[in-house]
Scaffold this motif. Structure first.
Motif: not given
Lengths: 486, 486
Positions: B2-5, B11-12
């Motif tokens: 999952r990657v932000q736009a 932040n894991p």
DNA sequence: ATGTCGGCGCCCCGCCGACAA
DNA sequence: TTGTCGGCGGGGCGCCGACAT
């Protein structure tokens, strides 16, 4: 003018709440979520409520929180109001309930509480798909599972080349989303193309989130989402400290309990598995149709990946308080359990009695003999208040005149009738083994023990609406340990 | 994955909180926001805290909320901890404070509380611009005001054609944003081009929001945002009902007050103008250097559009409780005010005494004669508890032996010394007019009244650290109404 | 000094079937 | 049956100065 990224201006009138489609709400909430009907009696567990908030805040209640010694671990409440909501930003579904702790009982409400147990919501036509990387990438559209498309979407005109149509689906906020539905490719498959990426970016969906389509009774398409388990949004932490939230829950419940005044809670079915408002009839049935013992086998419903249900088998490995200090003798998840399947890592190791179903062995289906308690009910203390005995003593409804015990399977309305006609309550028995339910430790009984038979008996008694009650002079009753084998 | 736009993975590790740059935090919070130093004494106003939550929830506290009769309208607390935060999604700044209600006083802490009043934070180099439609559209970049670029950004090499450089600025979460800074166009102007649109979409900025750049002591660029006043995010309503939140605030404060145990609050400086944690020294100075009367003129600081400050003049039009039922005789915004400028529609019509400054007329700058109260102090009631008199009677710290009055300008440390050396408190005067501060109604005095002179006197007395005190036999004192004109 | 717009280049969004799992 | 990818066409993002205020 400020316009959202998807080109839809924000609702200028925040006060106007459009009513949420209940079918869509329930579809998003999942198959296991049922809300008690308005006007029925429910049990409210402040401990479970606190748990839900702790899950939302990613922080447990800690030692700073004062004790509320006058707040019982469960409150009997009349459910005044239920409204369905969805978060404006995340589409997260939640329900607002107005509860009022009660100490008197309305007959109609009791009847409604009984009947509600039997009502089953009809299954609706919907499908749910977990989004793949391809579904959410900007590279293409949405691959519709074939069965889903054929079941939910309007039929395509296959004379067209390629077969295609425009779909309009409305979300929980009644926003309309349009998609091009096309049947193409080699091999042929159903796809949503134009419009899909707007939806994905507008709802901020990622691979792993789920989308579901419903066709309602008017053949309108409805569209919901379920996000994958992500970090709890501790966004609310900027408003109120975790401690204050927990205190707020407990103090609000304590205040309402003391004054029998209504209070409002939010139930977030997907934030955490904390169903802390339980229909009274469901609770009653669970508690008095099952004898709980160590080693007991049970089944429990879980939600599957594609929004179905399946049962897992488990064994009760212990009975103990989660929080012996703050919530002593609470029935909230006082059952420690193990699961049959090793892949059960994600399943909870503590459950409440109303969450599980007894395992009924066909061998025992024949009706058991009528039984009576051997132990006389202890005579009441002076100054006891009117009680509903099967709710434990902390509920605070005691009746010094009629030392009623209530038996397994006694319906709420029947119980109410007895309260109004004390003469009917004489010469009936006290199922004494029930007392062990509130005890912190139960004796360990071999897996072939008799308690399951007793559970079965209780179920059958319930089906026949048999009535019997306590107390009176010591009577011949059957203790579970002494129950004869069939 | 999952990657932000914006292409930045979330932040894991949620548990690791990077410390927030205090300069940037304060720049985002605005020029009027100061946080009391750790280790000093503060006053906590639960009423104001409740107001902040009400603003966040878009819902006032209503009648369902129980009264906490033992919770005073203000608590003296030792400020144990202050941590700065910024909402992960919105970048909204807020502070977490741990307060402990006290009834004994530590000398060092009192000294620190005194000294903190005088400390001024240094002005830092920054600029703030409200975004235009062009700034936020996808059509182009960001137009940098010339003075801002010259003051904050590293100087461009004007030998290049066109002059350009790469800027890197870090936000509150320590994320780095890179921009192309170019000086071009006809006429020439500073622009941020490449990278700007990622920032706008990543932060979800719209026209009307503000962005601010800071150059810190190491010449690093920092970048913050301030959103325009938009609808309060009642997002937290899905967790806890508004009622429960208010109850949580009050119950937490009441519990902490009763047990002198620490509690935690969140202060959100931009959610609403509710500064409900006030340095004790600031409160003391305000209350005892100003005589409040109807018709009194005052000035008050407000924030300007570009993050500056300016003063508006106003007149006190009334003194009354906001909530006479729940918070009787509270000093929280008990002053009703009118503003000189007709464009004052957005300014509040209720303020607290520590928010305003007296209007000092140059005519009165010469030192006034020493004055004494003509009225003897009323002898104390029996059974009074130890009190800090200038905090009103509900604080609950009374001293039956020493009926101390405290005078304008008496420092906290001096007051503490007197408490420890009662003999010093004899034969000093009681400024009797102070008692009128806690009264619900003050006499109306013509605008040329003497109270302003008294306010001035009090200030001068404070500067000289003069001490005088009550009680003892009736003394020759000067009542303000009888003060001779200069 | 700076907000907005026309012009326009090119990036990447998004539609297509191929191919494999 | 359906997830992923190469191909590729076009819409719009975004950089430019013109021009107005």
């Amino acid at each position: 003018m400020r316009v959202q990224a998807n080109g839809v201006a924000p609702n200028p009138c925040e006060g106007v709440r459009k009513s949420i489609n209940p079918e869509l709400w329930h579809a998003c909430a999942g198959p296991l979520v049922t809300l008690p009907p308005v006007g029925t009696y429910v049990l409210y567990f402040p401990q479970g409520h606190s748990e839900q908030v702790a899950a939302s805040m990613q922080k447990d209640a800690d030692a700073h929180i004062p004790n509320y010694p006058n707040l019982p671990s469960k409150l009997i409440c009349l459910l005044h109001n239920v409204t369905l909501h969805a978060d404006a930003e995340t589409d997260e579904v939640y329900a607002q309930m107005t509860l009022q702790p009660v100490n008197t009982y309305d007959k109609d409400a009791l009847l409604a509480s009984d009947l509600a147990l039997k009502s089953n919501k009809p299954q609706m036509e919907f499908f749910c798909k977990t989004l793949t990387a391809s579904d959410t990438s900007t590279h293409g559209g949405f691959s519709v599972p074939r069965r889903a498309a054929e079941k939910i979407f309007p039929p395509l005109d296959f004379l067209l080349q390629p077969p295609a149509q425009e779909l309009v689906a409305r979300d929980l906020h009644d926003n309309a989303w349009t998609f091009r539905h096309i049947f193409r490719g080699q091999p042929k498959r159903h796809l949503l193309t134009t419009g899909w990426s707007l939806f994905v970016s507008g709802k901020r969906l990622f691979a792993g989130d789920s989308v579901l389509f419903i066709r309602d009774e008017k053949s309108q398409l409805l569209l919901g989402i379920r996000r994958a388990n992500r970090q709890p949004t501790n966004i609310s932490s900027s408003v109120l400290s975790s401690d204050s939230m927990h205190i707020g829950i407990l103090a609000a419940a304590a205040h309402a309990s003391a004054n029998h005044s209504p209070f409002t809670i939010f139930y977030n079915p997907r934030a955490s598995p904390s169903e802390f408002v339980i229909p009274l009839a469901k609770y009653n049935k669970a508690v008095y149709s099952q004898q709980i013992t160590l080693g007991m086998r049970f089944r429990m419903m879980f939600e599957t990946e594609e929004s179905g249900t399946r049962r897992y088998m488990g064994t009760i490995t212990g009975i103990s308080d989660i929080d012996p200090v703050r919530w002593k003798n609470s029935q909230w998840r006082n059952l420690q359990v193990g699961w049959d399947e090793s892949s059960a890592g994600e399943r909870r190791n503590r459950v409440s009695i109303w969450e599980i179903e007894p395992v009924v062995t066909p061998f025992f289906i024949c009706p058991p003999p009528f039984f009576r308690s051997t132990r006389p009910r202890q005579l009441g203390m002076p100054d006891e208040e009117r009680t509903i005995p099967w709710l434990g003593e902390e509920i605070g409804i005691n009746d010094p005149q009629s030392q009623n015990g209530v038996i397994p399977g006694l319906s709420l309305v029947q119980w109410m009738n007895m309260q109004q006609n004390p003469r009917l309550t004489n010469s009936t028995m006290q199922p004494d083994y029930m007392r062990s339910l509130t005890g912190p430790v139960l004796q360990n009984i071999p897996s072939t023990d008799l308690s399951r038979q007793l559970g079965l008996q209780a179920q059958i008694l319930q089906q026949n609406n048999l009535q019997f009650n306590a107390p009176g002079p010591p009577q011949q009753t059957q203790h579970p340990d002494q129950h004869p084998k069939l």
